[in-house]
Scaffold this motif. Structure first.
Motif, PDB file in Angstrom:
ATOM      1  N   LEU A   4       0.865  -1.178  -0.068  1.00 34.21           N
ATOM      2  CA  LEU A   4      -0.046   0.113  -0.022  1.00 34.21           C
ATOM      3  C   LEU A   4       0.921   1.160   0.073  1.00 34.21           C
ATOM      4  N   ILE A  57      -6.672   5.230   0.541  1.00 38.13           N
ATOM      5  CA  ILE A  57      -7.960   4.373   1.102  1.00 38.13           C
ATOM      6  C   ILE A  57      -8.262   5.001   2.491  1.00 38.13           C
ATOM      7  N   ARG A  68     -14.834  -0.309   4.693  1.00 39.83           N
ATOM      8  CA  ARG A  68     -13.472   0.010   4.519  1.00 39.83           C
ATOM      9  C   ARG A  68     -12.886  -1.460   3.701  1.00 39.83           C
ATOM     10  N   GLU A  72     -10.851  -0.539   0.328  1.00 40.61           N
ATOM     11  CA  GLU A  72      -9.660  -1.154   0.092  1.00 40.61           C
ATOM     12  C   GLU A  72      -9.449  -2.069  -1.257  1.00 40.61           C
ATOM     13  N   GLN A  76      -7.478  -0.633  -4.762  1.00 43.36           N
ATOM     14  CA  GLN A  76      -6.202  -1.520  -5.158  1.00 43.36           C
ATOM     15  C   GLN A  76      -6.744  -1.844  -6.357  1.00 43.36           C
TER      16      GLN A  76
END
Length: 90
Positions: A4, A57, A68, A72, A76
């Motif tokens: 990340l 994010i 969440r 995420e 991505q």
């Protein structure tokens, strides 16, 4: 994407903007134009070359709280796809 920490930004030949005639954000590039859905536009808006994927994010989760894990996963996936298409540099 396993990390990340990359810092995504638009490719050098791409322009991201609101297009009133399309009633949507668009991505312009030498080969054409892509009309973005609202979720993609929110992600791309944050790909400013200053924020990591994790920070993007976090920002999306603060702006759109409630799921969440989906934010995420979807963020991505979009960044990987946009990078593969050459829209983003990491």
């Amino acid at each position: 994407m396993t990390s990340l920490s990359p810092i995504p930004q638009l490719g050098p030949h791409h322009v991201f903007r609101w297009e009133a005639a399309q009633h949507a954000h668009i991505l312009l590039y030498p080969e054409g134009m892509v009309k973005l859905n609202p979720a993609a536009a929110e992600i791309l808006l944050r790909c400013d070359g200053r924020r990591t994927v994790a920070q993007i994010i976090d920002d999306l989760d603060a702006a759109f709280p409630g799921n969440r894990a989906a934010i995420e996963r979807d963020t991505q996936a979009f960044i990987v796809t946009a990078h593969d298409k050459g829209w983003l540099r990491l």
